[in-house]
Design a protein around this motif. Structure first.
Motif, PDB file in Angstrom:
ATOM      1  N   ARG A  75      76.154 -45.624 -52.626  1.00 20.92           N
ATOM      2  CA  ARG A  75      75.546 -45.937 -51.331  1.00 20.92           C
ATOM      3  C   ARG A  75      74.422 -46.959 -51.518  1.00 20.92           C
ATOM      4  NH1 ARG A  75      74.124 -40.904 -50.137  1.00 20.92           N
ATOM      5  NH2 ARG A  75      71.931 -41.381 -50.175  1.00 20.92           N
ATOM      6  N   ILE A  76      73.579 -46.748 -52.559  1.00 18.42           N
ATOM      7  CA  ILE A  76      72.488 -47.684 -52.823  1.00 18.42           C
ATOM      8  C   ILE A  76      73.065 -49.043 -53.222  1.00 18.42           C
ATOM      9  CG2 ILE A  76      70.591 -48.202 -54.419  1.00 18.42           C
ATOM     10  CD1 ILE A  76      70.006 -45.138 -54.399  1.00 18.42           C
ATOM     11  N   GLY A  77      74.101 -49.030 -54.065  1.00 20.75           N
ATOM     12  CA  GLY A  77      74.739 -50.280 -54.484  1.00 20.75           C
ATOM     13  C   GLY A  77      75.316 -51.046 -53.310  1.00 20.75           C
ATOM     14  N   ALA A  78      75.940 -50.324 -52.382  1.00 16.55           N
ATOM     15  CA  ALA A  78      76.517 -50.980 -51.203  1.00 16.55           C
ATOM     16  C   ALA A  78      75.420 -51.573 -50.327  1.00 16.55           C
ATOM     17  CB  ALA A  78      77.352 -49.982 -50.404  1.00 16.55           C
ATOM     18  N   ARG A  79      74.326 -50.839 -50.179  1.00 17.74           N
ATOM     19  CA  ARG A  79      73.226 -51.333 -49.351  1.00 17.74           C
ATOM     20  C   ARG A  79      72.620 -52.591 -49.963  1.00 17.74           C
ATOM     21  NH1 ARG A  79      69.264 -47.732 -45.990  1.00 17.74           N
ATOM     22  NH2 ARG A  79      67.856 -49.292 -45.177  1.00 17.74           N
ATOM     23  N   VAL A  80      72.380 -52.559 -51.273  1.00 11.18           N
ATOM     24  CA  VAL A  80      71.809 -53.712 -51.967  1.00 11.18           C
ATOM     25  C   VAL A  80      72.811 -54.863 -51.979  1.00 11.18           C
ATOM     26  CG1 VAL A  80      71.062 -54.524 -54.243  1.00 11.18           C
ATOM     27  CG2 VAL A  80      70.169 -52.366 -53.338  1.00 11.18           C
ATOM     28  N   GLY A  81      74.105 -54.540 -52.177  1.00 14.20           N
ATOM     29  CA  GLY A  81      75.137 -55.565 -52.211  1.00 14.20           C
ATOM     30  C   GLY A  81      75.329 -56.285 -50.888  1.00 14.20           C
ATOM     31  N   SER A  82      74.934 -55.637 -49.801  1.00 13.54           N
ATOM     32  CA  SER A  82      75.101 -56.261 -48.483  1.00 13.54           C
ATOM     33  C   SER A  82      73.976 -57.240 -48.152  1.00 13.54           C
ATOM     34  CB  SER A  82      75.171 -55.178 -47.396  1.00 13.54           C
ATOM     35  OG  SER A  82      73.901 -54.567 -47.228  1.00 13.54           O
ATOM     36  N   LEU A  83      72.950 -57.298 -49.004  1.00 17.45           N
ATOM     37  CA  LEU A  83      71.837 -58.214 -48.757  1.00 17.45           C
ATOM     38  C   LEU A  83      72.283 -59.653 -49.024  1.00 17.45           C
ATOM     39  CD1 LEU A  83      69.014 -56.177 -50.532  1.00 17.45           C
ATOM     40  CD2 LEU A  83      69.454 -56.312 -48.067  1.00 17.45           C
ATOM     41  N   ALA A  84      71.811 -60.551 -48.211  1.00 15.37           N
ATOM     42  CA  ALA A  84      72.205 -61.956 -48.334  1.00 15.37           C
ATOM     43  C   ALA A  84      71.498 -62.619 -49.513  1.00 15.37           C
ATOM     44  CB  ALA A  84      71.871 -62.695 -47.044  1.00 15.37           C
ATOM     45  N   GLY A  85      72.209 -63.546 -50.158  1.00 12.41           N
ATOM     46  CA  GLY A  85      71.626 -64.363 -51.214  1.00 12.41           C
ATOM     47  C   GLY A  85      71.182 -63.562 -52.417  1.00 12.41           C
ATOM     48  N   LEU A 114      64.729 -55.502 -52.875  1.00 10.22           N
ATOM     49  CA  LEU A 114      65.553 -54.541 -53.619  1.00 10.22           C
ATOM     50  C   LEU A 114      64.872 -53.175 -53.690  1.00 10.22           C
ATOM     51  CD1 LEU A 114      66.898 -56.734 -56.558  1.00 10.22           C
ATOM     52  CD2 LEU A 114      68.230 -55.712 -54.715  1.00 10.22           C
ATOM     53  N   LEU A 115      63.579 -53.177 -53.970  1.00  9.80           N
ATOM     54  CA  LEU A 115      62.842 -51.912 -54.034  1.00  9.80           C
ATOM     55  C   LEU A 115      62.830 -51.217 -52.677  1.00  9.80           C
ATOM     56  CD1 LEU A 115      59.820 -52.966 -56.287  1.00  9.80           C
ATOM     57  CD2 LEU A 115      61.631 -51.337 -56.889  1.00  9.80           C
ATOM     58  N   ARG A 116      62.529 -51.980 -51.627  1.00  5.62           N
ATOM     59  CA  ARG A 116      62.448 -51.379 -50.287  1.00  5.62           C
ATOM     60  C   ARG A 116      63.790 -50.791 -49.857  1.00  5.62           C
ATOM     61  NH1 ARG A 116      63.073 -51.746 -44.810  1.00  5.62           N
ATOM     62  NH2 ARG A 116      61.244 -51.125 -43.584  1.00  5.62           N
ATOM     63  N   GLU A 117      64.860 -51.520 -50.068  1.00  4.42           N
ATOM     64  CA  GLU A 117      66.174 -51.034 -49.654  1.00  4.42           C
ATOM     65  C   GLU A 117      66.595 -49.802 -50.451  1.00  4.42           C
ATOM     66  OE1 GLU A 117      67.912 -52.141 -46.914  1.00  4.42           O
ATOM     67  OE2 GLU A 117      66.012 -53.166 -46.638  1.00  4.42           O
ATOM     68  N   THR A 118      66.291 -49.789 -51.728  1.00  2.06           N
ATOM     69  CA  THR A 118      66.613 -48.623 -52.550  1.00  2.06           C
ATOM     70  C   THR A 118      65.793 -47.424 -52.110  1.00  2.06           C
ATOM     71  OG1 THR A 118      67.134 -50.079 -54.419  1.00  2.06           O
ATOM     72  CG2 THR A 118      66.788 -47.749 -54.913  1.00  2.06           C
ATOM     73  N   LEU A 119      64.502 -47.620 -51.878  1.00  3.24           N
ATOM     74  CA  LEU A 119      63.638 -46.524 -51.422  1.00  3.24           C
ATOM     75  C   LEU A 119      64.098 -45.998 -50.069  1.00  3.24           C
ATOM     76  CD1 LEU A 119      60.245 -48.095 -52.517  1.00  3.24           C
ATOM     77  CD2 LEU A 119      61.312 -46.078 -53.538  1.00  3.24           C
ATOM     78  N   ALA A 120      64.487 -46.888 -49.171  1.00  2.00           N
ATOM     79  CA  ALA A 120      64.969 -46.463 -47.849  1.00  2.00           C
ATOM     80  C   ALA A 120      66.226 -45.611 -47.991  1.00  2.00           C
ATOM     81  CB  ALA A 120      65.246 -47.679 -46.967  1.00  2.00           C
TER      82      ALA A 120
END
Length: 198
Positions: A71-81, A88-94
């Motif tokens: 789930r964390i990988g998918a969230r981070v992978g969906s970030l542009a550029g 990366l830290l904020r999205e993982t923490l969220a």
């Protein structure tokens, strides 16, 4: 022709049945018989995969950790550029906070595991392996930000990484207890990141 059984799918179905029960009653309230009924299989079928409750718990904990990492990988992978260390830290923490029904159930189950793992070395091993890997991922992002001049050079990456993990662990409990809404937990995460990043 006999019906083919997908054994991995069945193990995962058993793990998810266990999580549903554990999120409502805790792990002690999840007998093999209850989990089998929740998974829609017989007790004998469940015992074909897991001889004991402890075997089932160890598998289910590994599976939930794998799903969280995906789930964390998918969230981070969906970030542009090429996302910044802060992003990366904020999205993982969220993703680690119980901000929706699925992550709330996952966190309730994790807490049930935590309580049991205090006295169970097999379950405790997952934390001993998982937390250092997460800490190293966070520390690597902090080092990257330090190299880019976004975090002060006198910060210790390992200490800051563990503080981030501890912050989310603490906030998780308050969100689950309805002491804080999820939005307030994220506001506090952002406030901490504002202090860390210059």
């Amino acid at each position: 022709m006999p019906k083919r059984v997908d054994h991995d799918e069945r193990r995962h179905r058993i793990a998810e049945a266990l999580w549903r029960i554990a999120s409502e009653r805790g792990l002690d309230g999840a007998s093999l018989r209850d989990v089998a009924a929740e998974a829609g299989i017989s007790l004998g079928q469940l015992q074909h995969y897991f001889r004991t409750k402890d075997d089932m718990l160890v598998f289910a904990l590994g599976h939930i950790s794998e799903l969280a990492a995906r789930r964390i990988g998918a969230r981070v992978g969906s970030l542009a550029g090429d996302p910044s260390p802060r992003t990366l830290l904020r999205e993982t923490l969220a993703e680690m906070l119980p901000l929706d029904d699925k992550s709330r159930t996952g966190q309730l189950v994790q807490i049930a595991y935590f309580v049991r793992a205090v006295h169970d070395e097999r379950l405790r091993r997952h934390a001993k392996e998982g937390i250092p890997a997460l800490r190293e991922f966070f520390a690597a992002q902090i080092r990257r930000a330090m190299e880019g001049g976004d975090i002060a050079a006198d910060r210790d990456p390992d200490t800051e990484a563990m503080l981030l993990i501890s912050l989310v662990d603490g906030l998780t409990g308050y969100v689950l207890l309805d002491v804080l809404p999820g939005e307030e937990a994220m506001r506090l995460v952002d406030a901490h990141l504002d202090r860390l990043f210059t």
